[in-house]
Design a protein around this motif. Structure first.
Motif, mmCIF file in Angstrom:
data_model
loop_
_atom_site.group_PDB
_atom_site.id
_atom_site.type_symbol
_atom_site.label_atom_id
_atom_site.label_comp_id
_atom_site.label_asym_id
_atom_site.label_seq_id
_atom_site.Cartn_x
_atom_site.Cartn_y
_atom_site.Cartn_z
ATOM 1 N N ILE A 289 2.544 5.352 14.104
ATOM 2 C CA ILE A 289 1.284 5.396 13.367
ATOM 3 C C ILE A 289 0.989 6.834 12.997
ATOM 4 C CG2 ILE A 289 -1.207 5.009 13.530
ATOM 5 C CD1 ILE A 289 -0.606 2.786 15.498
ATOM 6 N N ALA A 290 0.772 7.062 11.727
ATOM 7 C CA ALA A 290 0.397 8.385 11.266
ATOM 8 C C ALA A 290 -0.450 8.188 10.031
ATOM 9 C CB ALA A 290 1.648 9.214 10.954
ATOM 10 N N ASN A 291 -1.157 9.227 9.639
ATOM 11 C CA ASN A 291 -1.985 9.101 8.438
ATOM 12 C C ASN A 291 -1.104 9.296 7.213
ATOM 13 O OD1 ASN A 291 -4.145 8.862 6.750
ATOM 14 N ND2 ASN A 291 -4.740 11.030 6.946
ATOM 15 N N ASP A 292 -0.241 8.324 6.951
ATOM 16 C CA ASP A 292 0.694 8.450 5.829
ATOM 17 C C ASP A 292 0.466 7.302 4.839
ATOM 18 O OD1 ASP A 292 1.601 6.311 7.192
ATOM 19 O OD2 ASP A 292 3.560 7.147 7.700
ATOM 20 N N TRP A 293 1.371 7.202 3.860
ATOM 21 C CA TRP A 293 1.181 6.189 2.817
ATOM 22 C C TRP A 293 1.301 4.779 3.375
ATOM 23 C CZ3 TRP A 293 -1.139 7.182 -1.442
ATOM 24 C CH2 TRP A 293 -1.099 8.457 -1.979
ATOM 25 N N PHE A 294 2.152 4.644 4.394
ATOM 26 C CA PHE A 294 2.280 3.324 5.002
ATOM 27 C C PHE A 294 0.950 2.891 5.607
ATOM 28 C CE2 PHE A 294 3.336 0.443 8.516
ATOM 29 C CZ PHE A 294 4.057 -0.508 7.827
ATOM 30 N N ALA A 295 0.327 3.831 6.278
ATOM 31 C CA ALA A 295 -0.972 3.533 6.889
ATOM 32 C C ALA A 295 -1.988 3.217 5.804
ATOM 33 C CB ALA A 295 -1.427 4.734 7.717
ATOM 34 N N TRP A 296 -1.923 4.008 4.727
ATOM 35 C CA TRP A 296 -2.882 3.809 3.628
ATOM 36 C C TRP A 296 -2.724 2.396 3.034
ATOM 37 C CZ3 TRP A 296 -2.284 3.377 -1.786
ATOM 38 C CH2 TRP A 296 -3.475 3.524 -2.519
ATOM 39 N N LEU A 297 -1.452 2.054 2.826
ATOM 40 C CA LEU A 297 -1.172 0.721 2.271
ATOM 41 C C LEU A 297 -1.646 -0.359 3.225
ATOM 42 C CD1 LEU A 297 2.378 1.087 0.690
ATOM 43 C CD2 LEU A 297 0.249 0.553 -0.490
ATOM 44 N N THR A 298 -1.363 -0.167 4.501
ATOM 45 C CA THR A 298 -1.711 -1.173 5.497
ATOM 46 C C THR A 298 -3.214 -1.421 5.518
ATOM 47 O OG1 THR A 298 0.157 -0.503 6.835
ATOM 48 C CG2 THR A 298 -1.574 -1.742 7.945
ATOM 49 N N VAL A 299 -3.957 -0.323 5.540
ATOM 50 C CA VAL A 299 -5.408 -0.465 5.636
ATOM 51 C C VAL A 299 -5.974 -1.036 4.332
ATOM 52 C CG1 VAL A 299 -7.559 0.801 5.894
ATOM 53 C CG2 VAL A 299 -5.595 1.346 7.354
ATOM 54 N N ASN A 300 -5.536 -0.454 3.212
ATOM 55 C CA ASN A 300 -6.153 -0.827 1.945
ATOM 56 C C ASN A 300 -5.730 -2.204 1.441
ATOM 57 O OD1 ASN A 300 -7.903 1.416 0.673
ATOM 58 N ND2 ASN A 300 -6.199 2.464 1.674
ATOM 59 N N SER A 301 -4.503 -2.581 1.804
ATOM 60 C CA SER A 301 -4.040 -3.868 1.279
ATOM 61 C C SER A 301 -4.932 -5.009 1.763
ATOM 62 C CB SER A 301 -2.589 -4.121 1.681
ATOM 63 O OG SER A 301 -2.452 -4.051 3.077
ATOM 64 N N LEU A 302 -5.584 -4.795 2.900
ATOM 65 C CA LEU A 302 -6.499 -5.840 3.376
ATOM 66 C C LEU A 302 -7.655 -6.021 2.389
ATOM 67 C CD1 LEU A 302 -7.214 -7.811 5.580
ATOM 68 C CD2 LEU A 302 -8.463 -5.990 6.728
ATOM 69 N N LEU A 303 -8.164 -4.884 1.911
ATOM 70 C CA LEU A 303 -9.264 -4.953 0.949
ATOM 71 C C LEU A 303 -8.785 -5.572 -0.366
ATOM 72 C CD1 LEU A 303 -10.872 -1.444 1.572
ATOM 73 C CD2 LEU A 303 -11.453 -3.629 2.613
ATOM 74 N N TRP A 304 -7.617 -5.146 -0.783
ATOM 75 C CA TRP A 304 -7.069 -5.666 -2.039
ATOM 76 C C TRP A 304 -6.878 -7.176 -1.953
ATOM 77 C CZ3 TRP A 304 -2.646 -1.527 -2.115
ATOM 78 C CH2 TRP A 304 -3.223 -0.255 -2.277
ATOM 79 N N LEU A 305 -6.409 -7.573 -0.768
ATOM 80 C CA LEU A 305 -6.172 -8.998 -0.534
ATOM 81 C C LEU A 305 -7.463 -9.783 -0.796
ATOM 82 C CD1 LEU A 305 -3.717 -10.528 0.441
ATOM 83 C CD2 LEU A 305 -4.571 -10.362 2.764
ATOM 84 N N VAL A 306 -8.549 -9.248 -0.261
ATOM 85 C CA VAL A 306 -9.835 -9.917 -0.440
ATOM 86 C C VAL A 306 -10.192 -9.969 -1.926
ATOM 87 C CG1 VAL A 306 -12.286 -9.800 0.101
ATOM 88 C CG2 VAL A 306 -10.597 -9.230 1.849
ATOM 89 N N VAL A 307 -9.949 -8.851 -2.621
ATOM 90 C CA VAL A 307 -10.291 -8.785 -4.040
ATOM 91 C C VAL A 307 -9.451 -9.798 -4.839
ATOM 92 C CG1 VAL A 307 -10.319 -7.316 -6.082
ATOM 93 C CG2 VAL A 307 -11.046 -6.389 -3.886
ATOM 94 N N VAL A 308 -8.163 -9.862 -4.527
ATOM 95 C CA VAL A 308 -7.286 -10.792 -5.255
ATOM 96 C C VAL A 308 -7.745 -12.237 -5.034
ATOM 97 C CG1 VAL A 308 -4.958 -11.689 -5.472
ATOM 98 C CG2 VAL A 308 -5.299 -9.262 -5.167
ATOM 99 N N VAL A 309 -8.070 -12.524 -3.789
ATOM 100 C CA VAL A 309 -8.542 -13.890 -3.507
ATOM 101 C C VAL A 309 -9.807 -14.165 -4.311
ATOM 102 C CG1 VAL A 309 -9.483 -15.387 -1.733
ATOM 103 C CG2 VAL A 309 -7.460 -14.024 -1.257
ATOM 104 N N HIS A 310 -10.648 -13.140 -4.437
ATOM 105 C CA HIS A 310 -11.866 -13.320 -5.238
ATOM 106 C C HIS A 310 -11.522 -13.652 -6.696
ATOM 107 C CE1 HIS A 310 -15.689 -12.680 -7.129
ATOM 108 N NE2 HIS A 310 -15.151 -11.726 -7.893
ATOM 109 N N PHE A 311 -10.571 -12.909 -7.264
ATOM 110 C CA PHE A 311 -10.165 -13.199 -8.651
ATOM 111 C C PHE A 311 -9.634 -14.621 -8.771
ATOM 112 C CE2 PHE A 311 -9.794 -8.472 -9.375
ATOM 113 C CZ PHE A 311 -10.801 -8.442 -10.323
#
Lengths: 647, 231
Positions: A262-284
């Motif tokens: 675990i580090a503050n890298d792009w993988f972490a960024w993707l991991t955290v943010n993809s959850l939000l995106w997931l919600v947005v996609v489901v909304h669409f």
């Protein structure tokens, strides 16, 4: 395609397939659960204490618990001290100050067992190194490079070496390093034969990591399938959204089973943010399903997701994507998920059952996420399960159901369409048949009218005028009986030829000439003229319709009549020949001949002019060559006629 | 030409007439009376009289007009074929057109007579018919050929009783018909095929018989396939 009753064979295939799955299941679980006679030991009591230290230190290979300060506190396992989340997030990353939590478990005495022993625990959570000592000797180390993404989901599994001294396990010491402000969590531990504990370990490993990974892969695969569907059908954005959903979902679940630090890298960024995106996609997706405009809500969702995405960018590091901060981000995702579920459910209610289904699904996923969050942050026992890994399965299940319904409905629609097409085709055919019928009737009427006109013309020119002149002559007494009889016989011949012209001659000019001969034979015999029939096979004249046939009959009849009437011929020769693009009918006699040019100019030469006119009407030609020794009449007819009336 | 050699007494030909046209009847009677070897055995003017005539002794030749005041001469032809088996039926026609002639032949007639024929021609035709010959015209020949061609192509009629089996034309019969469609007369054909004129005319009679049998077989087959007749 037709629906057929499920055949015996199909049923057999179904039963066989299910049986295969059951057999594999039995085999797999049977292989795993080889029960040992020795029961394992459940360790639920421990002593623990926390030390401060400067920086992380590698665990020493051997350690006696007696060397540690005697500040042990008693605790029951699982141990999960509460976390002050805000403080945890606000603490400066101070690498130098490190807490070390020690856990000491005394083993009361294990039934003697000769096989290898194993130590199993559902979960050990820390953001530093993990070290396990048995009887003072280091037997297990993990996370030497810092915490791993899948660390909290990986059960503890240590197979103990049997040593020469063969001393029974009496004490287990666990050393957990962690940063300031964070808290560890330890589940209860099991000590026992490998064979016995392996079942627990494998089950947890499989359900917590492997199965979600498989499902995630399957989802991605179906997503790629949807992408290819979309590439061919660009207007159906649902497929593209599905692909996006699969990719986002895949990204989101990667950290459940990837052993990446675990580090503050792009993988972490993707991991955290993809959850939000997931919600947005489901909304669409929900918007597509219920078809209502919820602009403000969409904007808010996209805004929040975008803002979090920017703030957590590794390069900016405003909010690091580390386990210290993310527990504060995830509630946003949970709120968004709940809101999407609620708004979607309300809008889809009574409008789209599929929308309601998705809304329910997103709500369940949000609850699972909340449960994960609680587990992650020591609000619940560390022996619980991370159900969040199964949001994937739920999403996949729900959208798979939607796809399945679409697919089956599409097939049904195609079948109905085909049926209605067939019906429409049948109707069109009936219509066509009707209009054909009408056309045929019109054609038939036209044909009849043409035919009547033709006969009228013929009767008028030939039969009619001859009869009129005969009547007149008889009335005026200018004619002898034999002359009247001859005139009437001519009329009869005319009539017979008119009737013959209506018989089917099937493009056979020879048959037409034969018929003429058959009709004129009695007259020739009466006139004592010998007929030489010198005809040859002729190609078919496809344009030979009743009207043309009558013209030909009249031309030849006139020719023969002229010979009988005006020459003292004793022999008539009729011949046919193929000549270039046409055929020739030749009629020769041995009479005294006549001046053709003069005959054509004389008004009495109306017969010759008639022949010319009739020949022209059928694109033919007539010619006379006349001399002392006789006359040669030629009728030329084309093989093909361009503006043929008969089609 | 085809008359039996002179010197022998030619056998008498008995003729019966079913004809309503008095003019033609008179022409016929005169023509027959002028011939030594032909006797008029009976006259009927209607279909009913014609059928009644068939109850008396059969004649050698029966001349029937198709358009009788009380019905079709076809009925008389059919009855004659049944009751006067040895009699040759001849149909009297104005034009010798295909429709009338073929219909009569299918009903059992062996020949036809054009009503405007000269008395000599009439007598000739009666003699020819009585001796087993039949007249034919090019158009009739073509029509007969077409009929047999149809049978040859689609002749899959199931076997019926032996005497109803459709028969095909022999090569020589076909040759005769083809020459007639090309306009050759019976005399010319006889020369071309090295036969006697009488043989050519008797070929035509055989062809007519085959056509009659075949059309009967066809009618039965059609009736069966339509379910009008029981097996």
């Amino acid at each position: 395609m037709k629906y057929r009753p499920t055949s015996f064979l199909a049923n057999a295939v179904l039963v066989f397939s299910l049986l295969l799955l059951v057999i594999v299941g039995i085999f797999y679980s049977g292989a795993v659960s080889k029960r040992s006679s020795t029961t394992s030991l459940h360790l639920t009591q421990a002593d623990w204490q926390v030390h401060d230290a400067q920086g992380f230190n590698a665990p020493p290979p051997a350690l006696d618990s007696a060397s540690l300060p005697n500040t042990w506190q008693h605790a029951a396992l699982p141990l999960a001290p509460p976390i002050a989340l805000l403080r945890q997030a606000s603490t400066k990353t101070n690498a130098t100050l490190v807490h070390t939590t020690w856990l000491r478990l005394s083993v009361p005495g294990l039934p003697s067992y000769s096989g290898p022993l194993a130590l199993y625990g559902a979960r050990i959570k820390t953001d530093g190194t993990i070290a396990v000592y048995v009887n003072g000797r280091l037997v297990h180390r993990a996370q030497e490079q810092g915490p791993l993404w899948n660390g909290t989901r990986t059960p503890l599994w240590v197979v103990l070496d049997t040593h020469a001294d063969n001393a029974p396990v009496s004490e287990i010491l666990i050393r957990l390093e962690h940063t300031q402000g964070t808290r560890v969590a330890v589940s209860s531990l099991w000590l026992g034969p490998v064979e016995t504990l392996k079942v627990r370990y494998h089950l947890r490993q499989w359900l917590q990591q492997e199965l979600p990974a498989i499902l995630s892969m399957a989802f991605l695969t179906v997503g790629i399938f949807a992408l290819f569907v979309w590439l061919r059908r660009r207007h159906e954005t649902g497929y593209l959204l599905f692909f996006n959903l699969a990719v986002t979902s895949f990204l989101r679940s990667l950290h459940f089973y990837m052993g990446v630090p675990i580090a503050n890298d792009w993988f972490a960024w993707l991991t955290v943010n993809s959850l939000l995106w997931l919600v947005v996609v489901v909304h669409f997706f929900l918007c597509q399903l219920h078809g209502r405009q919820v602009t403000w809500f969409t904007r808010a969702l996209v805004g929040v997701a975008g803002m979090v995405g920017v703030l957590t960018l590794p390069v900016l590091a405003v909010l690091p994507n580390t386990p210290k901060v993310t527990p504060l981000i995830y509630p946003i995702a949970a709120l968004m998920g709940a809101a999407v579920g609620w708004v979607g459910g309300v809008n889809a209610w009574r409008r789209s059952n599929e929308g309601v289904l998705v809304a329910i699904g997103v709500s369940i996923c949000t609850l699972l996420g909340v449960s994960d969050w609680l587990l992650q942050n020591n609000f619940v026992s560390p022996e619980g399960w991370y159900f969040g890994a199964y949001t994937n399965a739920i999403t996949f299940g729900i959208f798979g159901t939607l796809m399945y319904r679409r697919y089956v409905n599409a097939i049904d629609e195609v079948e109905q369409l085909n049926a209605s097409l067939a019906e429409r085709l049948r109707l069109r055919e009936a219509e066509l048949e009707e209009s054909h019928q009408r056309l045929r009737e019109i054609e038939q009427r036209q044909l009849l009218s043409d035919e009547r006109q033709r006969l009228m013309q013929d009767m008028h020119d030939g039969l009619g005028s001859t009869l009129i002149s005969a009547i007149r002559s008889v009335e005026q007494g200018r004619m002898r009986d034999t002359e009247v009889s001859q005139l009437l016989k001519d009329c009869m011949d005319d009539l017979k030829l008119a009737i013959d012209s209506m018989e089917p001659v099937e493009a056979d000019l020879l048959l037409l000439l034969a018929t003429l001969r058959f009709r004129l034979e009695p007259r020739m015999e009466g006139a004592n003229v010998a007929l030489i029939w010198d005809v040859k096979e002729l190609p078919a004249l496809n344009w030979l319709d009743p009207s043309s046939a009558l013209n030909i009959l009249r031309i030849v009849q006139e020719s023969v009549a002229n010979i009988l009437r005006h020459t003292r011929a004793t022999v008539i020769r009729v011949a046919t020949a193929v000549e270039g693009a046409g055929v020739r009918v030749i009629i020769e006699d041995n009479g005294q001949g006549f001046d053709v040019a003069a005959a054509l100019w004389r008004s009495s030469g109306r017969g010759l002019q008639n022949q010319q006119r009739r020949a022209q009407a059928i694109d033919g030609r007539v010619a006379w060559v006349s001399g002392e020794s006789g006359t040669r009449f030629t009728l030329w007819l084309p093989l093909q006629r361009e503006n043929s009336v008969s089609t | 030409m085809e008359l039996p050699a002179t010197g022998q007494t030619p056998p008498l030909i008995h003729v019966a007439i079913v004809e309503d046209d008095l003019g033609f009847r008179r022409a016929l009677t005169e023509a027959i009376e002028s011939a030594q070897d032909i006797r008029l055995a009976g006259i009927a003017g209607t279909r009913a009289e014609g059928l009644k005539l068939l109850q008396s002794a059969p004649t050698d030749v029966l001349l029937v007009d198709l358009g009788l005041p009380d019905g079709s001469g076809i009925d008389v032809i059919k009855a004659a074929v049944q009751q006067w088996t040895s009699c040759s039926v001849m149909v009297a026609t104005n034009f010798g057109d295909e429709t009338h002639v073929i219909r009569s032949i299918e009903a059992g007639a062996s020949g036809y007579l054009l009503k405007d024929s000269s008395p000599a021609k009439i007598v000739d035709e009666i003699r020819s018919l009585a001796s087993g010959g039949s007249p034919i015209s090019p158009i009739i020949a073509r029509q007969v050929l077409a009929r047999f061609r149809q049978i040859g192509v689609g002749g899959a009629s199931p076997p019926i009783t032996p005497d109803e089996t459709p028969q095909l034309l022999s090569a020589r019969e076909k040759e005769v018909l083809e020459l007639i469609t090309k306009g050759f007369t019976a005399n010319e054909i006889a020369k071309l095929m090295e036969l006697s004129t009488f043989t050519v005319r008797s070929f035509v009679r055989r062809i007519y018989t085959k056509l009659k049998v075949t059309s009967k077989a066809e009618a039965i087959y059609e009736a069966r396939s339509l379910g009008l007749l029981n097996e």
